[in-house]
Design a protein around this motif. Structure first.
Motif, PDB file in Angstrom:
ATOM      1  N   ALA A  10      11.730 -17.983   6.975  1.00  0.00           N
ATOM      2  CA  ALA A  10      11.633 -16.539   7.234  1.00  0.00           C
ATOM      3  C   ALA A  10      11.573 -15.710   5.950  1.00  0.00           C
ATOM      4  O   ALA A  10      11.973 -14.545   5.943  1.00  0.00           O
ATOM      5  CB  ALA A  10      12.790 -16.073   8.120  1.00  0.00           C
ATOM      6  N   ARG A  11      11.070 -16.288   4.878  1.00  0.00           N
ATOM      7  CA  ARG A  11      10.829 -15.544   3.629  1.00  0.00           C
ATOM      8  C   ARG A  11       9.357 -15.122   3.656  1.00  0.00           C
ATOM      9  O   ARG A  11       8.505 -15.697   2.997  1.00  0.00           O
ATOM     10  CB  ARG A  11      11.148 -16.422   2.417  1.00  0.00           C
ATOM     11  CG  ARG A  11      12.624 -16.780   2.299  1.00  0.00           C
ATOM     12  CD  ARG A  11      12.928 -17.642   1.076  1.00  0.00           C
ATOM     13  NE  ARG A  11      12.424 -18.999   1.214  1.00  0.00           N
ATOM     14  CZ  ARG A  11      11.501 -19.553   0.455  1.00  0.00           C
ATOM     15  NH1 ARG A  11      10.922 -18.847  -0.524  1.00  0.00           N
ATOM     16  NH2 ARG A  11      11.114 -20.806   0.650  1.00  0.00           N
ATOM     17  N   HIS A  12       9.098 -14.086   4.445  1.00  0.00           N
ATOM     18  CA  HIS A  12       7.720 -13.764   4.803  1.00  0.00           C
ATOM     19  C   HIS A  12       6.877 -13.289   3.610  1.00  0.00           C
ATOM     20  O   HIS A  12       5.724 -13.687   3.465  1.00  0.00           O
ATOM     21  CB  HIS A  12       7.702 -12.719   5.913  1.00  0.00           C
ATOM     22  CG  HIS A  12       8.508 -13.104   7.111  1.00  0.00           C
ATOM     23  ND1 HIS A  12       8.344 -14.320   7.751  1.00  0.00           N
ATOM     24  CD2 HIS A  12       9.511 -12.449   7.773  1.00  0.00           C
ATOM     25  CE1 HIS A  12       9.191 -14.406   8.775  1.00  0.00           C
ATOM     26  NE2 HIS A  12       9.916 -13.291   8.796  1.00  0.00           N
ATOM     27  N   LEU A  13       7.446 -12.430   2.768  1.00  0.00           N
ATOM     28  CA  LEU A  13       6.682 -11.959   1.604  1.00  0.00           C
ATOM     29  C   LEU A  13       6.417 -13.113   0.656  1.00  0.00           C
ATOM     30  O   LEU A  13       5.296 -13.254   0.136  1.00  0.00           O
ATOM     31  CB  LEU A  13       7.441 -10.843   0.874  1.00  0.00           C
ATOM     32  CG  LEU A  13       6.741 -10.318  -0.392  1.00  0.00           C
ATOM     33  CD1 LEU A  13       5.354  -9.775  -0.075  1.00  0.00           C
ATOM     34  CD2 LEU A  13       7.603  -9.254  -1.088  1.00  0.00           C
ATOM     35  N   HIS A  14       7.419 -13.947   0.421  1.00  0.00           N
ATOM     36  CA  HIS A  14       7.230 -15.100  -0.460  1.00  0.00           C
ATOM     37  C   HIS A  14       6.122 -16.004   0.090  1.00  0.00           C
ATOM     38  O   HIS A  14       5.287 -16.514  -0.659  1.00  0.00           O
ATOM     39  CB  HIS A  14       8.538 -15.886  -0.595  1.00  0.00           C
ATOM     40  CG  HIS A  14       8.475 -16.982  -1.618  1.00  0.00           C
ATOM     41  ND1 HIS A  14       8.979 -16.843  -2.890  1.00  0.00           N
ATOM     42  CD2 HIS A  14       7.942 -18.227  -1.558  1.00  0.00           C
ATOM     43  CE1 HIS A  14       8.754 -17.967  -3.579  1.00  0.00           C
ATOM     44  NE2 HIS A  14       8.142 -18.827  -2.785  1.00  0.00           N
ATOM     45  N   ALA A  15       6.118 -16.188   1.403  1.00  0.00           N
ATOM     46  CA  ALA A  15       5.081 -17.015   2.028  1.00  0.00           C
ATOM     47  C   ALA A  15       3.703 -16.407   1.800  1.00  0.00           C
ATOM     48  O   ALA A  15       2.756 -17.100   1.410  1.00  0.00           O
ATOM     49  CB  ALA A  15       5.361 -17.149   3.527  1.00  0.00           C
ATOM     50  N   ALA A  16       3.589 -15.101   2.032  1.00  0.00           N
ATOM     51  CA  ALA A  16       2.293 -14.441   1.869  1.00  0.00           C
ATOM     52  C   ALA A  16       1.802 -14.524   0.428  1.00  0.00           C
ATOM     53  O   ALA A  16       0.606 -14.746   0.171  1.00  0.00           O
ATOM     54  CB  ALA A  16       2.388 -12.983   2.305  1.00  0.00           C
ATOM     55  N   LEU A  17       2.714 -14.360  -0.532  1.00  0.00           N
ATOM     56  CA  LEU A  17       2.320 -14.419  -1.946  1.00  0.00           C
ATOM     57  C   LEU A  17       1.914 -15.843  -2.346  1.00  0.00           C
ATOM     58  O   LEU A  17       1.005 -16.030  -3.159  1.00  0.00           O
ATOM     59  CB  LEU A  17       3.454 -13.906  -2.831  1.00  0.00           C
ATOM     60  CG  LEU A  17       3.795 -12.419  -2.665  1.00  0.00           C
ATOM     61  CD1 LEU A  17       4.966 -12.034  -3.551  1.00  0.00           C
ATOM     62  CD2 LEU A  17       2.575 -11.549  -2.966  1.00  0.00           C
ATOM     63  N   SER A  18       2.593 -16.843  -1.801  1.00  0.00           N
ATOM     64  CA  SER A  18       2.190 -18.236  -2.063  1.00  0.00           C
ATOM     65  C   SER A  18       0.785 -18.469  -1.531  1.00  0.00           C
ATOM     66  O   SER A  18      -0.064 -19.049  -2.213  1.00  0.00           O
ATOM     67  CB  SER A  18       3.163 -19.214  -1.404  1.00  0.00           C
ATOM     68  OG  SER A  18       4.388 -19.251  -2.098  1.00  0.00           O
ATOM     69  N   HIS A  19       0.538 -18.022  -0.314  1.00  0.00           N
ATOM     70  CA  HIS A  19      -0.793 -18.210   0.275  1.00  0.00           C
ATOM     71  C   HIS A  19      -1.846 -17.414  -0.498  1.00  0.00           C
ATOM     72  O   HIS A  19      -2.989 -17.869  -0.642  1.00  0.00           O
ATOM     73  CB  HIS A  19      -0.778 -17.802   1.745  1.00  0.00           C
ATOM     74  CG  HIS A  19       0.047 -18.710   2.614  1.00  0.00           C
ATOM     75  ND1 HIS A  19      -0.114 -20.079   2.601  1.00  0.00           N
ATOM     76  CD2 HIS A  19       1.031 -18.437   3.513  1.00  0.00           C
ATOM     77  CE1 HIS A  19       0.739 -20.622   3.472  1.00  0.00           C
ATOM     78  NE2 HIS A  19       1.438 -19.655   4.022  1.00  0.00           N
ATOM     79  N   PHE A  20      -1.459 -16.244  -1.024  1.00  0.00           N
ATOM     80  CA  PHE A  20      -2.432 -15.496  -1.820  1.00  0.00           C
ATOM     81  C   PHE A  20      -2.811 -16.251  -3.090  1.00  0.00           C
ATOM     82  O   PHE A  20      -3.940 -16.129  -3.574  1.00  0.00           O
ATOM     83  CB  PHE A  20      -1.912 -14.102  -2.191  1.00  0.00           C
ATOM     84  CG  PHE A  20      -2.885 -13.347  -3.052  1.00  0.00           C
ATOM     85  CD1 PHE A  20      -4.004 -12.756  -2.490  1.00  0.00           C
ATOM     86  CD2 PHE A  20      -2.722 -13.293  -4.427  1.00  0.00           C
ATOM     87  CE1 PHE A  20      -4.951 -12.103  -3.284  1.00  0.00           C
ATOM     88  CE2 PHE A  20      -3.644 -12.641  -5.232  1.00  0.00           C
ATOM     89  CZ  PHE A  20      -4.762 -12.049  -4.654  1.00  0.00           C
ATOM     90  N   ASP A  21      -1.861 -17.012  -3.642  1.00  0.00           N
ATOM     91  CA  ASP A  21      -2.202 -17.817  -4.815  1.00  0.00           C
ATOM     92  C   ASP A  21      -3.380 -18.740  -4.508  1.00  0.00           C
ATOM     93  O   ASP A  21      -4.218 -18.995  -5.383  1.00  0.00           O
ATOM     94  CB  ASP A  21      -0.992 -18.648  -5.262  1.00  0.00           C
ATOM     95  CG  ASP A  21       0.013 -17.826  -6.053  1.00  0.00           C
ATOM     96  OD1 ASP A  21      -0.348 -16.729  -6.525  1.00  0.00           O
ATOM     97  OD2 ASP A  21       1.166 -18.272  -6.202  1.00  0.00           O
ATOM     98  N   ASN A  22      -3.476 -19.253  -3.281  1.00  0.00           N
ATOM     99  CA  ASN A  22      -4.632 -20.074  -2.906  1.00  0.00           C
ATOM    100  C   ASN A  22      -5.894 -19.235  -2.802  1.00  0.00           C
ATOM    101  O   ASN A  22      -6.999 -19.713  -3.103  1.00  0.00           O
ATOM    102  CB  ASN A  22      -4.369 -20.806  -1.586  1.00  0.00           C
ATOM    103  CG  ASN A  22      -3.900 -22.236  -1.798  1.00  0.00           C
ATOM    104  OD1 ASN A  22      -4.009 -22.785  -2.895  1.00  0.00           O
ATOM    105  ND2 ASN A  22      -3.384 -22.850  -0.745  1.00  0.00           N
ATOM    106  N   VAL A  23      -5.758 -17.990  -2.351  1.00  0.00           N
ATOM    107  CA  VAL A  23      -6.921 -17.098  -2.299  1.00  0.00           C
ATOM    108  C   VAL A  23      -7.490 -16.919  -3.711  1.00  0.00           C
ATOM    109  O   VAL A  23      -8.707 -17.029  -3.935  1.00  0.00           O
ATOM    110  CB  VAL A  23      -6.539 -15.730  -1.694  1.00  0.00           C
ATOM    111  CG1 VAL A  23      -7.710 -14.743  -1.786  1.00  0.00           C
ATOM    112  CG2 VAL A  23      -6.104 -15.889  -0.237  1.00  0.00           C
ATOM    113  N   LYS A  24      -6.611 -16.670  -4.663  1.00  0.00           N
ATOM    114  CA  LYS A  24      -7.049 -16.482  -6.056  1.00  0.00           C
ATOM    115  C   LYS A  24      -7.513 -17.801  -6.666  1.00  0.00           C
ATOM    116  O   LYS A  24      -8.546 -17.867  -7.350  1.00  0.00           O
ATOM    117  CB  LYS A  24      -5.913 -15.889  -6.882  1.00  0.00           C
ATOM    118  CG  LYS A  24      -6.298 -15.565  -8.320  1.00  0.00           C
ATOM    119  CD  LYS A  24      -5.165 -14.870  -9.056  1.00  0.00           C
ATOM    120  CE  LYS A  24      -5.579 -14.541 -10.486  1.00  0.00           C
ATOM    121  NZ  LYS A  24      -4.495 -13.843 -11.228  1.00  0.00           N
TER     122      LYS A  24
END
Length: 303
Positions: A131-145
């Motif tokens: 349930a660390r939602h922002l951390h999850a989103a930022l990790s997934h964004f690293d894959n976007v970049k």
């Protein structure tokens, strides 16, 4: 033989000879000299390669791992994650040598880079489970970049792998978008907007691919490709599909931008937006555009 029939046959044979000569001249024409583009120093791509070599893989599918297995997988691979994020802070360009030996070696590297993206995805999934939602989103964004920068300066195959990695990140953010606070959604949206400012030009990859093909294929291989595809330019067969994949990836990013903006709107206004234009100008400067049609994207109310 009647004169008319003789003339017709002569025309047919001359046309065949002309077409064959044209084909031989085209396939045997010297390939353009590859332009040696300077690599950044340090090059973030080198960090990605080192990270891929250090990665401790697992046999199971990371998308089906329970939290305990995800935690062990991510914990074992902290150094590859550190190197990947170091590479993301640097200029990045794929080194290319126009030889088949390079291509065979590079295929192994691409496999490592994709497995590295799965590690980043696993990290994001672990954060989702906790349930660390922002951390999850930022990790997934690293894959976007990572999907974008790891393909810079490469061939079509590098870009296709990059699109697959970026799509992995987009799907991850979509899973947690509805759980983010307004500030968290704005944070992730800002990163997506910055990503969208960097255009993906398919012509750059296609041009390098054609030079590579000319440099590495034999005359017999070029003639065989022309015969199989029934065209003087078999290299152009894949162009529309490749361009379409880039457009679809861009559209997915922009749809995600709309979803994040709608999340902010709903929290701050107390009700969901009725249409995409409601998000402008307070959250978005403009409604994102479909890259294929040039028309404004429509807000998907079902999400």
């Amino acid at each position: 033989m009647p004169l008319g029939l003789f003339i017709k046959r002569r025309v047919v044979w001359m046309s065949c000879i002309f077409a064959t000569t044209l084909a031989v001249v085209w396939v045997s024409w010297p390939a353009p000299t590859p332009v040696s583009e300077p690599l950044p120093s340090p090059n973030g791509y080198d960090d990605f390669v080192r990270a891929g070599k250090l990665l401790v893989s697992v046999s199971s599918d990371h998308t089906k791992m329970p939290p305990g297995e995800l935690r062990a997988f991510v914990g074992t691979n902290q150094e590859p994650l550190r190197l990947l994020r170091l590479g993301l802070t640097r200029d990045c360009r794929t080194p290319i040598e126009y030889t088949m030996d390079f291509y065979r070696q590079h295929a192994t590297e691409l496999g490592d880079l994709r497995r590295l993206a799965q590690l980043v995805s696993a990290e994001g999934r672990l954060a989702e489970a906790e349930a660390r939602h922002l951390h999850a989103a930022l990790s997934h964004f690293d894959n976007v970049k990572y999907g974008r920068v790891s393909a810079q300066g490469g061939l079509v195959i590098e870009k296709l792998v990059g699109i697959a990695i970026e799509s992995m990140g987009i799907l991850g953010i979509e899973r947690v978008a509805g759980k983010l606070s307004a500030d968290e959604a704005r944070t992730v949206l800002g990163k997506m907007i910055e990503r969208d400012k960097v255009p993906d030009d398919p012509d750059e990859f296609i041009a390098r691919d054609r030079i590579f093909s000319k440099q590495t294929s034999t005359l017999a291989e070029r003639l065989r490709a022309m015969w199989e595809y029934k065209t003087l330019r078999p290299d152009r067969i894949i162009d529309p599909k490749f361009i379409g994949q880039i457009h679809r990836a861009s559209r997915s990013r922009r749809q995600l931008m709309l979803r994040l903006a709608a999340r902010v709107y709903q929290i701050e206004k107390g009700s969901p937006p009725r249409q995409a234009s409601d998000l402008v100008p307070d959250i978005l400067r403009a409604v994102p555009v479909d890259p294929e049609t040039g028309t404004n994207l429509v807000l998907n109310a079902s999400k």
